[in-house]
Design a protein around this motif. Structure first.
Motif, PDB file in Angstrom:
ATOM      1  N   MET A 178       5.280 -57.435  48.869  1.00 49.89           N
ATOM      2  CA  MET A 178       4.408 -57.690  47.745  1.00 49.89           C
ATOM      3  C   MET A 178       4.160 -59.191  47.602  1.00 49.89           C
ATOM      4  O   MET A 178       3.023 -59.608  47.445  1.00 49.89           O
ATOM      5  N   THR A 179       5.230 -59.961  47.651  1.00 56.09           N
ATOM      6  CA  THR A 179       5.105 -61.406  47.461  1.00 56.09           C
ATOM      7  C   THR A 179       4.277 -62.045  48.567  1.00 56.09           C
ATOM      8  O   THR A 179       3.430 -62.887  48.298  1.00 56.09           O
ATOM      9  N   ALA A 213       6.460 -56.229  36.750  1.00 53.49           N
ATOM     10  CA  ALA A 213       5.680 -56.990  37.739  1.00 53.49           C
ATOM     11  C   ALA A 213       4.234 -56.508  37.750  1.00 53.49           C
ATOM     12  O   ALA A 213       3.303 -57.305  37.843  1.00 53.49           O
ATOM     13  N   ARG A 254       8.112 -60.291  39.108  1.00 47.05           N
ATOM     14  CA  ARG A 254       7.674 -60.300  40.505  1.00 47.05           C
ATOM     15  C   ARG A 254       8.672 -61.048  41.378  1.00 47.05           C
ATOM     16  O   ARG A 254       9.044 -60.594  42.455  1.00 47.05           O
ATOM     17  N   LYS A 255       9.147 -62.184  40.897  1.00 49.69           N
ATOM     18  CA  LYS A 255      10.123 -62.961  41.667  1.00 49.69           C
ATOM     19  C   LYS A 255      11.454 -62.222  41.749  1.00 49.69           C
ATOM     20  O   LYS A 255      12.129 -62.266  42.776  1.00 49.69           O
ATOM     21  N   GLU A 289       5.492 -62.779  36.004  1.00 50.94           N
ATOM     22  CA  GLU A 289       5.841 -63.598  37.171  1.00 50.94           C
ATOM     23  C   GLU A 289       7.345 -63.541  37.435  1.00 50.94           C
ATOM     24  O   GLU A 289       7.786 -63.481  38.577  1.00 50.94           O
ATOM     25  N   ARG A 333       3.815 -52.761  45.719  1.00 50.83           N
ATOM     26  CA  ARG A 333       4.550 -52.612  44.458  1.00 50.83           C
ATOM     27  C   ARG A 333       4.611 -51.153  44.044  1.00 50.83           C
ATOM     28  O   ARG A 333       5.658 -50.642  43.642  1.00 50.83           O
ATOM     29  N   GLU A 341      -0.412 -54.797  45.366  1.00 51.50           N
ATOM     30  CA  GLU A 341      -0.287 -53.679  44.422  1.00 51.50           C
ATOM     31  C   GLU A 341       0.141 -52.412  45.149  1.00 51.50           C
ATOM     32  O   GLU A 341       0.951 -51.641  44.635  1.00 51.50           O
TER      33      GLU A 341
END
Length: 65
Positions: free
Chosen positions: A1-2, A39, A47-48, A44, A17, A14
């Protein structure tokens, strides 16, 4: 994803994810489910956190020389 986000590919990010979310839900991993949902809502930090959750780097073991 990142990696997909860094490459500017929001659709792929997406998709990754969503796949991860489905797996987390299927195995009953509530913590990762929550992180992936956050996320998806644009967090953010979440997400991290999800990116770190996929890492296999040991933060406690030292290299044996």
């Amino acid at each position: 994803m990142t990696e997909a986000l860094q490459a500017g590919d929001a659709k792929a990010a997406e998709r990754h994810r969503t796949e991860a979310l489905e797996i987390a839900q299927a195995v009953g991993n509530r913590q990762m489910t929550q992180v992936l949902e956050q996320a998806g809502a644009g967090s953010e930090v979440a997400r991290k956190t999800a990116a770190l959750g996929t890492s296999t780097v040991s933060l406690t073991e030292e290299d044996e020389a």
